[in-house]
Design an enzyme around this catalytic site. Structure first.
Site, PDB file in Angstrom:
ATOM      1  N   ALA A   1      64.734  78.086 -23.648  1.00 14.76           N
ATOM      2  CA  ALA A   1      65.293  78.629 -22.395  1.00 14.76           C
ATOM      3  C   ALA A   1      66.155  77.385 -21.571  1.00 14.76           C
ATOM      4  O   ALA A   1      67.336  77.417 -21.249  1.00 14.76           O
ATOM      5  CB  ALA A   1      64.380  79.435 -21.525  1.00 14.76           C
TER       6      ALA A   1
ATOM      7  N   GLU B   1      62.334  66.729 -18.995  1.00 15.69           N
ATOM      8  CA  GLU B   1      61.671  67.006 -20.306  1.00 15.69           C
ATOM      9  C   GLU B   1      60.363  66.163 -20.406  1.00 15.69           C
ATOM     10  O   GLU B   1      60.678  64.673 -20.756  1.00 15.69           O
ATOM     11  CB  GLU B   1      62.394  67.413 -21.391  1.00 15.69           C
ATOM     12  CG  GLU B   1      61.700  67.532 -22.703  1.00 15.69           C
ATOM     13  CD  GLU B   1      60.878  68.560 -22.875  1.00 15.69           C
ATOM     14  OE1 GLU B   1      60.968  69.639 -22.234  1.00 15.69           O
ATOM     15  OE2 GLU B   1      59.569  68.326 -23.470  1.00 15.69           O
ATOM     16  N   ALA B   2      59.177  66.613 -20.804  1.00 12.37           N
ATOM     17  CA  ALA B   2      58.219  65.897 -20.800  1.00 12.37           C
ATOM     18  C   ALA B   2      58.001  65.181 -22.156  1.00 12.37           C
ATOM     19  O   ALA B   2      57.374  64.118 -22.238  1.00 12.37           O
ATOM     20  CB  ALA B   2      56.592  66.789 -20.673  1.00 12.37           C
TER      21      ALA B   2
ATOM     22  N   HIS C   1      53.114  84.114 -29.649  1.00 14.42           N
ATOM     23  CA  HIS C   1      54.384  84.673 -28.782  1.00 14.42           C
ATOM     24  C   HIS C   1      53.867  85.149 -27.555  1.00 14.42           C
ATOM     25  O   HIS C   1      54.477  85.796 -26.899  1.00 14.42           O
ATOM     26  CB  HIS C   1      54.592  86.037 -29.495  1.00 14.42           C
ATOM     27  CG  HIS C   1      55.127  86.004 -31.020  1.00 14.42           C
ATOM     28  ND1 HIS C   1      55.404  86.873 -31.757  1.00 14.42           N
ATOM     29  CD2 HIS C   1      55.662  84.815 -31.735  1.00 14.42           C
ATOM     30  CE1 HIS C   1      56.173  86.440 -32.943  1.00 14.42           C
ATOM     31  NE2 HIS C   1      56.148  85.212 -32.921  1.00 14.42           N
TER      32      HIS C   1
ATOM     33  N   PRO D   1      59.928  86.577 -30.270  1.00 14.18           N
ATOM     34  CA  PRO D   1      60.476  86.498 -29.064  1.00 14.18           C
ATOM     35  C   PRO D   1      61.898  85.549 -29.039  1.00 14.18           C
ATOM     36  O   PRO D   1      62.430  85.623 -27.863  1.00 14.18           O
ATOM     37  CB  PRO D   1      59.490  85.797 -28.306  1.00 14.18           C
ATOM     38  CG  PRO D   1      58.603  85.375 -29.185  1.00 14.18           C
ATOM     39  CD  PRO D   1      58.681  85.836 -30.359  1.00 14.18           C
ATOM     40  N   GLN D   2      62.270  84.573 -30.027  1.00 15.52           N
ATOM     41  CA  GLN D   2      62.940  83.472 -29.432  1.00 15.52           C
ATOM     42  C   GLN D   2      64.472  84.100 -29.223  1.00 15.52           C
ATOM     43  O   GLN D   2      65.082  83.567 -28.204  1.00 15.52           O
ATOM     44  CB  GLN D   2      63.162  82.460 -30.458  1.00 15.52           C
ATOM     45  CG  GLN D   2      63.366  82.906 -31.934  1.00 15.52           C
ATOM     46  CD  GLN D   2      63.664  81.452 -32.826  1.00 15.52           C
ATOM     47  OE1 GLN D   2      64.056  80.325 -32.212  1.00 15.52           O
ATOM     48  NE2 GLN D   2      63.493  81.427 -34.184  1.00 15.52           N
TER      49      GLN D   2
HETATM   50  C1  LIG Z   1      54.067  77.580 -33.639  1.00 18.76           C
HETATM   51  C2  LIG Z   1      55.147  78.469 -33.175  1.00 18.76           C
HETATM   52  C3  LIG Z   1      55.717  79.535 -34.001  1.00 18.76           C
HETATM   53  C4  LIG Z   1      56.472  80.566 -33.726  1.00 18.76           C
HETATM   54  N1  LIG Z   1      57.334  81.295 -34.436  1.00 18.76           N
HETATM   55  C5  LIG Z   1      58.543  81.955 -33.786  1.00 18.76           C
HETATM   56  C6  LIG Z   1      59.167  82.592 -34.876  1.00 18.76           C
HETATM   57  O1  LIG Z   1      59.126  82.575 -36.208  1.00 18.76           O
HETATM   58  N2  LIG Z   1      60.185  83.338 -34.344  1.00 18.76           N
HETATM   59  C7  LIG Z   1      60.284  83.569 -32.979  1.00 18.76           C
HETATM   60  O2  LIG Z   1      61.334  84.172 -32.615  1.00 18.76           O
HETATM   61  N3  LIG Z   1      59.430  83.112 -31.952  1.00 18.76           N
HETATM   62  C8  LIG Z   1      58.535  82.220 -32.524  1.00 18.76           C
HETATM   63  N4  LIG Z   1      57.802  81.536 -31.718  1.00 18.76           N
HETATM   64  C9  LIG Z   1      57.730  81.696 -30.214  1.00 18.76           C
HETATM   65  C10 LIG Z   1      59.144  80.902 -29.592  1.00 18.76           C
HETATM   66  O3  LIG Z   1      59.394  79.714 -30.359  1.00 18.76           O
HETATM   67  C11 LIG Z   1      59.014  80.699 -27.877  1.00 18.76           C
HETATM   68  O4  LIG Z   1      58.497  82.278 -27.583  1.00 18.76           O
HETATM   69  C12 LIG Z   1      59.814  80.156 -27.320  1.00 18.76           C
HETATM   70  O5  LIG Z   1      60.327  78.905 -28.208  1.00 18.76           O
HETATM   71  C13 LIG Z   1      59.484  79.955 -26.085  1.00 18.76           C
HETATM   72  O6  LIG Z   1      60.461  79.263 -25.467  1.00 18.76           O
HETATM   73  P1  LIG Z   1      60.433  78.806 -23.717  1.00 18.76           P
HETATM   74  O7  LIG Z   1      61.621  78.324 -23.251  1.00 18.76           O
HETATM   75  O8  LIG Z   1      59.602  79.970 -22.862  1.00 18.76           O
HETATM   76  O9  LIG Z   1      59.227  77.519 -23.809  1.00 18.76           O
HETATM   77  P2  LIG Z   1      59.550  76.089 -24.540  1.00 18.76           P
HETATM   78  O10 LIG Z   1      60.579  76.356 -25.625  1.00 18.76           O
HETATM   79  O11 LIG Z   1      58.179  75.878 -25.135  1.00 18.76           O
HETATM   80  O12 LIG Z   1      59.978  75.373 -23.646  1.00 18.76           O
HETATM   81  C14 LIG Z   1      59.187  74.693 -22.563  1.00 18.76           C
HETATM   82  C15 LIG Z   1      59.668  73.285 -22.511  1.00 18.76           C
HETATM   83  O13 LIG Z   1      59.156  72.472 -21.051  1.00 18.76           O
HETATM   84  C16 LIG Z   1      58.519  71.383 -21.315  1.00 18.76           C
HETATM   85  N5  LIG Z   1      57.699  71.286 -20.228  1.00 18.76           N
HETATM   86  C17 LIG Z   1      56.438  72.078 -19.871  1.00 18.76           C
HETATM   87  N6  LIG Z   1      55.953  71.463 -18.722  1.00 18.76           N
HETATM   88  C18 LIG Z   1      56.698  70.474 -18.234  1.00 18.76           C
HETATM   89  C19 LIG Z   1      56.640  69.590 -17.109  1.00 18.76           C
HETATM   90  N7  LIG Z   1      55.678  69.550 -16.282  1.00 18.76           N
HETATM   91  N8  LIG Z   1      57.659  68.608 -17.017  1.00 18.76           N
HETATM   92  C20 LIG Z   1      58.601  68.512 -17.767  1.00 18.76           C
HETATM   93  N9  LIG Z   1      58.715  69.355 -19.044  1.00 18.76           N
HETATM   94  C21 LIG Z   1      57.881  70.243 -18.992  1.00 18.76           C
HETATM   95  C22 LIG Z   1      58.023  71.373 -22.687  1.00 18.76           C
HETATM   96  O14 LIG Z   1      57.719  70.088 -22.897  1.00 18.76           O
HETATM   97  C23 LIG Z   1      59.103  72.290 -23.457  1.00 18.76           C
HETATM   98  O15 LIG Z   1      60.056  71.424 -23.742  1.00 18.76           O
HETATM   99  C24 LIG Z   1      56.762  80.451 -32.215  1.00 18.76           C
HETATM  100  C25 LIG Z   1      56.156  79.780 -31.340  1.00 18.76           C
HETATM  101  C26 LIG Z   1      55.152  78.676 -31.755  1.00 18.76           C
HETATM  102  C27 LIG Z   1      54.659  77.742 -30.799  1.00 18.76           C
END
Ligand SMILES: Cc1cc2nc3c(=O)[nH]c(=O)nc-3n(C[C@H](O)[C@H](O)[C@H](O)COP(=O)(O)OP(=O)(O)OC[C@H]3O[C@@H](n4cnc5c(N)ncnc54)[C@H](O)[C@@H]3O)c2cc1C
Ligand SMILES: *[C@@H]1O[C@H](CO)[C@@H](O)[C@H](O)[C@H]1NC(C)=O
Ligand SMILES: *[C@@H]1O[C@H](CO)[C@@H](O)[C@H](O)[C@H]1NC(C)=O
Ligand SMILES: *[C@@H]1O[C@H](CO)[C@@H](O)[C@H](O)[C@H]1NC(C)=O
Ligand SMILES: *[C@@H]1O[C@H](CO)[C@@H](O)[C@H](O)[C@H]1NC(C)=O
Length: 620
Positions: A54, A72-73, A553, A601-602
């Site tokens: 996101a 970003e960490a 998810h 969810p992606q």
């Molecule tokens: C193994 C796996 C398989 C999956 N397979 C699928 C799939 O096939 N299809 C699908 O639709 N979805 C899939 N998902 C789910 C989907 O990828 C996630 O729901 C989505 O990517 C989450 O996005 P986000 O932006 O919420 O978090 P993220 O993309 O995880 O981003 C969070 C970011 O914040 C950073 N961060 C966290 N805390 C801090 C901090 N304090 N300071 C600085 N940076 C920080 C992290 O390093 C990370 O880069 C999967 C997830 C995983 C883990």
């Protein structure tokens, strides 16, 4: 002293010059110009915490019109974890750190290495819960399936948050905006057994930069497993899984793969790379957001973030807003350590209360999966590439033609309501819970997989997923320091209905899908998982508790909702992602989903980021 002061002044001037000047496509920008200078306090219009799925999407859109910094960490996964996160085939088996066992092999440069509290309902196991700690976040380590949720699910989202703009028709433009679809390359797929059906109108030719495409190879084991699912009553959908309906059908789904080189398309390869070229976005890599800073007005306003890069503390200020996109576990953690959350938690750790928000870290939805597997009489991508006799040929095919087993990741999914013969066995309480969902929402989802077994045999697996768990977990903190891991209670099977559904799903797999003529034709020997010894309901429940696995998810720990739901702990952000009780702060990521969107969810994470980015720009 004097010269170092001058140096800091010069660097500060450089940083603000980069931050201030508006985006200009005409000028060539050095790649290195996109990175912040650690240790130097700087100010931007918007500060986005988390360069993940996101965060990078939203930051790229905002950076077209404003100065934006990303905190970003992690770093660049392509540099730091080799090719396993890039090559589609390796997305599951090549990333050893995805293992949910407590004894997983850590990969600290790509994963947060989170381990949950013992899950009471799952035999007290501690689960390693993979979460991307890298640019791209979890989009850099996920299994890349691209499917969308249902019309009814988006309608429910709109109802819960009191905002029609979350209904399917209104969300579709945002679902389309982030992605560019490439039609299947039928010559490379070279298979009549895996027909791709999709709805062109569900995509926009102008959409992107995320790449969505079909595998340039079809795994022969998945091909017959898809037929088995069909024989069990789930025919191929005539529009695919991107047009708002999922139930009662199967589909060869696209993945977030760049078809040209057959490499992973993540938020980093797409949104970040584009932003580096086309905007003045600034990225702070290997930088941990430690606290959100607030001024002390009657309505506290977020003014920036205190950060740490390799031991160096400094401050990144936001003239306009701070957006938290740190993911489902770290977004609530960052709010909590910054004084936004349940008062009792904050007081127990002597954290000054900025806003009492009981819902922060609550409402964790975490769907699980259960496997049934057999050895198969067909080969698979994992086998062909594990076999020293064939691997070099396929490696060459991948490098020269972007096709063959390395280019391919999973690909067949199916979804349904619990069929009548199993439904009739459910308790009335469970039926009542299920009936609270719209008709088009799947209760069981199936994912086919093929792996390599002993002596280069193929192991065929079908997983059943319960996309809408009734159990809730939570995330909290045991320390004021964001560098310490959040405390995660997954809550699996806290509600008995989930165990009942899992049992129905397991029986459906064994009695029907694995018992179809085509499955019987291709399966070899005795069932490997659960194993023939697991027969009674009691034994199957035990198998489920011992073996339930995350599907990663997780969502809703900073749930979106209405102001009147704040006190009850059901809402943390409003329908614009704005955190209740404070000003200048939003949460935009999977933690802000009001509930677990059935499907994967992606697509919804990207769409939400697109939507809120537009919101922010319109209100600026
Ligand atoms: C193994 C796996 C398989 C999956 N397979 C699928 C799939 O096939 N299809 C699908 O639709 N979805 C899939 N998902 C789910 C989907 O990828 C996630 O729901 C989505 O990517 C989450 O996005 P986000 O932006 O919420 O978090 P993220 O993309 O995880 O981003 C969070 C970011 O914040 C950073 N961060 C966290 N805390 C801090 C901090 N304090 N300071 C600085 N940076 C920080 C992290 O390093 C990370 O880069 C999967 C997830 C995983 C883990
Ligand atoms: C950066 O900001 C912090 C917090 O406001 C302050 O304590 C520190 O002195 C600043 N550093 C510099 C180099 O200006
Ligand atoms: C991945 O990298 C390893 C070296 O670390 C190499 O042996 C292997 O061939 C590579 N695989 C692909 C598909 O690029
Ligand atoms: C296409 O598939 C057929 C049959 O499976 C196989 O013999 C042939 O070599 C394949 N062609 C290519 C280009 O891979
Ligand atoms: C693997 O091959 C060896 C040697 O042929 C044999 O002894 C062993 O039983 C085989 N294992 C399996 C699981 O097939």
């Amino acid at each position: 002293m004097r010269s170092s002061g001058l140096l800091v002044a010069a660097v500060t001037a450089l940083c603000s010059a980069a931050a201030e000047s508006s985006s200009s496509r005409s000028q060539h920008r050095l790649f290195s110009t996109a990175f912040g200078y650690p240790g130097v306090n700087s100010t931007y219009d918007y500060v986005v915490v988390g360069g993940g799925t996101a965060g990078l999407t939203l930051a790229r859109r905002l950076a077209a019109h404003a100065s934006v910094a990303i905190i970003e960490a992690g770093g660049f996964y392509e540099v730091e974890t080799g090719n396993a996160s890039v090559v589609p085939l390796l997305s599951l088996t090549g990333l050893a750190f995805l293992d949910p066992a407590e004894t997983f092999l850590p990969q600290p440069l790509a994963d947060w290495s989170l381990v949950t509290e013992p899950v009471v309902g799952a035999a007290g196991r501690r689960i390693h819960y993979a979460q991307g700690k890298t640019l791209g976040g979890s989009s850099a380590i996920n299994t890349m399936s691209y499917i969308r949720s249902t019309r009814g699910a988006y309608e429910r989202w709109a109802e819960i948050v009191g905002d029609d703009s979350y209904e399917w028709d209104a969300m579709l433009p945002f679902l389309k905006r982030s992605v560019h679809l490439t039609p299947p390359d039928l010559a490379k797929r070279n298979s009549t057994a895996a027909p791709v059906v999709y709805d062109r109108s569900a995509f926009d030719p102008a959409g992107g930069p995320m790449q969505v495409s079909w595998n340039n190879w079809v795994d022969p084991t998945l091909a017959w497993m898809a037929k088995a699912v069909g024989q069990a009553g789930l025919p191929l959908s005539d529009e695919g899984f991107v047009s708002g309906s999922l139930v009662g059908q199967g589909a060869w789904v696209p993945s977030t793969i760049d078809p040209e080189r057959a490499t992973r398309s993540s938020a980093e390869t797409s949104f970040l790379r584009e932003a580096i070229e086309e905007t003045n976005l600034i990225v702070y890599t290997h930088t941990l957001a430690k606290n959100i800073l607030f001024d002390t007005a009657s309505l506290p306003k977020a003014t920036g973030v205190s950060v740490n890069t390799a031991g160096l503390d400094y401050t990144i200020l936001a003239r306009k807003e701070v957006v938290v996109s740190a993911g489902v576990f770290h977004s609530p953690q960052l709010l909590l350590v910054s004084g936004v959350g349940p008062v009792s938690t904050l007081q127990s750790l002597s954290i000054p209360v900025v806003a009492d928000l009981p819902g922060v870290g609550q409402n964790l939805w975490d769907p699980i999966q259960i496997f049934v597997s057999y050895q198969a009489d067909t080969t698979s991508g994992q086998v062909l590439t594990a076999d020293p006799a064939t691997a070099p040929r396929y490696l060459e095919q991948y490098f020269t033609d972007a096709s063959g087993p390395y280019s391919s990741a999973a690909g067949f999914l199916a979804a349904e309501r619990v069929p009548p013969s199993y439904r009739s066995g459910l308790r009335s309480e469970t039926l009542a819970k299920l009936s609270s969902w719209p008709e088009d929402v799947p209760e069981l989802e199936y994912i086919t997989g093929s792996f390599v077994g002993p002596n280069l045999t193929t192991i065929a697996t079908v997983a059943v997923v319960m996309p809408l768990p009734f159990s809730r977990g939570s995330v909290t903190i045991s320390s004021r320091d964001a560098a310490d891991p959040p405390v995660i209670d997954l809550g699996w099977f806290a509600d008995d209905a989930d165990l009942e559904l899992a049992l129905a799903g397991l029986k459906r797999l064994r009695n029907d899908i694995w018992n179809t003529p085509v499955a019987r034709q291709h399966r070899v020997g005795k069932e490997l998982l659960p194993s023939p010894g697991v027969q009674t309901d009691k034994q199957m429940r035990e198998y489920i508790r011992q073996n339930a696995s995350p599907i990663w998810h997780a969502c809703s720990t900073c749930a979106m909702g209405k102001a009147e739901d704040v006190e009850e702990g059901k809402a943390v952000v409003d329908s614009h992602g704005r955190v209740f009780g404070v000003d200048g702060l939003r949460v935009v990521d999977a933690s802000a989903f009001p509930f677990s969107m059935p499907g994967h969810p992606q697509s919804a994470v990207y769409a939400l980021a697109e939507k809120i980015a537009e919101d922010i720009m319109k209100s600026a």
